[in-house]
Design a protein around this motif. Sequence first.
Motif, PDB file in Angstrom:
ATOM      1  N   THR A  15       0.837  -1.201   0.000  1.00  0.00           N
ATOM      2  CA  THR A  15       0.000   0.000   0.000  1.00  0.00           C
ATOM      3  C   THR A  15       0.870   1.248   0.000  1.00  0.00           C
ATOM      4  O   THR A  15       0.645   2.189  -0.766  1.00  0.00           O
ATOM      5  CB  THR A  15      -0.922   0.009   1.241  1.00  0.00           C
ATOM      6  N   VAL A  16       1.890   1.263   0.840  1.00  0.00           N
ATOM      7  CA  VAL A  16       2.788   2.409   0.945  1.00  0.00           C
ATOM      8  C   VAL A  16       3.555   2.605  -0.364  1.00  0.00           C
ATOM      9  O   VAL A  16       3.668   3.718  -0.868  1.00  0.00           O
ATOM     10  CB  VAL A  16       3.749   2.223   2.141  1.00  0.00           C
ATOM     11  N   LEU A  17       4.043   1.521  -0.934  1.00  0.00           N
ATOM     12  CA  LEU A  17       4.775   1.610  -2.200  1.00  0.00           C
ATOM     13  C   LEU A  17       3.891   2.144  -3.315  1.00  0.00           C
ATOM     14  O   LEU A  17       4.330   2.956  -4.142  1.00  0.00           O
ATOM     15  CB  LEU A  17       5.331   0.237  -2.590  1.00  0.00           C
ATOM     16  N   GLU A  18       2.650   1.692  -3.331  1.00  0.00           N
ATOM     17  CA  GLU A  18       1.694   2.135  -4.358  1.00  0.00           C
ATOM     18  C   GLU A  18       1.478   3.644  -4.268  1.00  0.00           C
ATOM     19  O   GLU A  18       1.456   4.347  -5.284  1.00  0.00           O
ATOM     20  CB  GLU A  18       0.372   1.386  -4.143  1.00  0.00           C
ATOM     21  N   VAL A  19       1.331   4.164  -3.057  1.00  0.00           N
ATOM     22  CA  VAL A  19       1.121   5.605  -2.870  1.00  0.00           C
ATOM     23  C   VAL A  19       2.367   6.380  -3.293  1.00  0.00           C
ATOM     24  O   VAL A  19       2.268   7.404  -3.989  1.00  0.00           O
ATOM     25  CB  VAL A  19       0.742   5.920  -1.403  1.00  0.00           C
ATOM     26  N   LEU A  20       3.541   5.907  -2.899  1.00  0.00           N
ATOM     27  CA  LEU A  20       4.774   6.593  -3.285  1.00  0.00           C
ATOM     28  C   LEU A  20       4.961   6.602  -4.804  1.00  0.00           C
ATOM     29  O   LEU A  20       5.397   7.599  -5.383  1.00  0.00           O
ATOM     30  CB  LEU A  20       5.983   5.949  -2.604  1.00  0.00           C
ATOM     31  N   LYS A  21       4.603   5.509  -5.441  1.00  0.00           N
ATOM     32  CA  LYS A  21       4.750   5.412  -6.897  1.00  0.00           C
ATOM     33  C   LYS A  21       3.723   6.280  -7.626  1.00  0.00           C
ATOM     34  O   LYS A  21       4.073   7.095  -8.485  1.00  0.00           O
ATOM     35  CB  LYS A  21       4.603   3.953  -7.344  1.00  0.00           C
ATOM     36  N   ASN A  22       2.453   6.108  -7.284  1.00  0.00           N
ATOM     37  CA  ASN A  22       1.378   6.763  -8.035  1.00  0.00           C
ATOM     38  C   ASN A  22       1.172   8.226  -7.667  1.00  0.00           C
ATOM     39  O   ASN A  22       0.861   9.043  -8.532  1.00  0.00           O
ATOM     40  CB  ASN A  22       0.063   6.002  -7.865  1.00  0.00           C
ATOM     41  N   ASP A  23       1.339   8.562  -6.395  1.00  0.00           N
ATOM     42  CA  ASP A  23       1.032   9.924  -5.952  1.00  0.00           C
ATOM     43  C   ASP A  23       2.274  10.814  -5.870  1.00  0.00           C
ATOM     44  O   ASP A  23       2.153  12.033  -5.938  1.00  0.00           O
ATOM     45  CB  ASP A  23       0.351   9.898  -4.585  1.00  0.00           C
ATOM     46  N   TYR A  29      11.231  -0.362  -5.990  1.00  0.00           N
ATOM     47  CA  TYR A  29      11.889  -1.659  -6.134  1.00  0.00           C
ATOM     48  C   TYR A  29      11.605  -2.497  -4.891  1.00  0.00           C
ATOM     49  O   TYR A  29      11.593  -1.985  -3.777  1.00  0.00           O
ATOM     50  CB  TYR A  29      13.407  -1.498  -6.308  1.00  0.00           C
ATOM     51  N   ARG A  30      11.367  -3.785  -5.118  1.00  0.00           N
ATOM     52  CA  ARG A  30      11.144  -4.728  -4.022  1.00  0.00           C
ATOM     53  C   ARG A  30      12.305  -5.714  -3.994  1.00  0.00           C
ATOM     54  O   ARG A  30      12.645  -6.292  -5.025  1.00  0.00           O
ATOM     55  CB  ARG A  30       9.845  -5.495  -4.233  1.00  0.00           C
ATOM     56  N   GLU A 112      11.949  -1.583  -0.963  1.00  0.00           N
ATOM     57  CA  GLU A 112      11.241  -2.310   0.105  1.00  0.00           C
ATOM     58  C   GLU A 112      11.991  -3.591   0.437  1.00  0.00           C
ATOM     59  O   GLU A 112      12.461  -4.293  -0.455  1.00  0.00           O
ATOM     60  CB  GLU A 112       9.826  -2.645  -0.374  1.00  0.00           C
ATOM     61  N   THR A 113      12.095  -3.866   1.739  1.00  0.00           N
ATOM     62  CA  THR A 113      12.672  -5.128   2.174  1.00  0.00           C
ATOM     63  C   THR A 113      12.143  -5.521   3.543  1.00  0.00           C
ATOM     64  O   THR A 113      11.843  -4.658   4.368  1.00  0.00           O
ATOM     65  CB  THR A 113      14.219  -5.077   2.218  1.00  0.00           C
TER      66      THR A 113
END
Length: 195
Positions: A15-23, A29-30, A112-113
Amino acid sequence: MVIGVIGGVGAGKSTVLEVLKNDFQYEVYRMDDLAKALYQPGTRVYDAILALLGPDVAREDGSLDFTKFAERLYRDRVLRKKVDHIVHPEVFREVDRLIAKARKKEHNITVETALPNQHFIDECDEVWFIYTEAEVRIQRLMESRGYTRGKAEDMIHSQMDDAEYFELSTFVIDNSGTREETVHEIYEHCKRFQR
């Protein structure tokens, strides 16, 4: 800006990655995805894993059977550490390369890790720990992945505990509530360093 996103399985890091990417237009990267690229036949990592675990973790086409691979690792902590010693140095070398490239091009990046090390922490401008109550994580894993309660608990207990993540982080997001609450926390925090 380089943001490390850390936390255990089922915490909701996606969820956090999605917000950082889209917004916020971060490159995302994972670590798991970077590691999987190293598991391809013909790589050093692939050869070392087959030497350690045996040929039964490979499918007929030679690719790793990740279901068998994961089952073996979650049952055997010693074996998991041996695999970590094979995979982690290679993955972190790739992360170093990606971070250096992003800094050179002045791009924002998030990595992300679930298994951060001190070198990774030092490479990041901020480290966000995605904290989620254990019961919420268990329920998420049971619903999203079809795990039994026992398997979800085993996965959670096989990773770092929350105290270790807290110690490594510069910012903590409590993701035990709704998606909207998490997004609000991200927006409030990001206001500080947006141009």
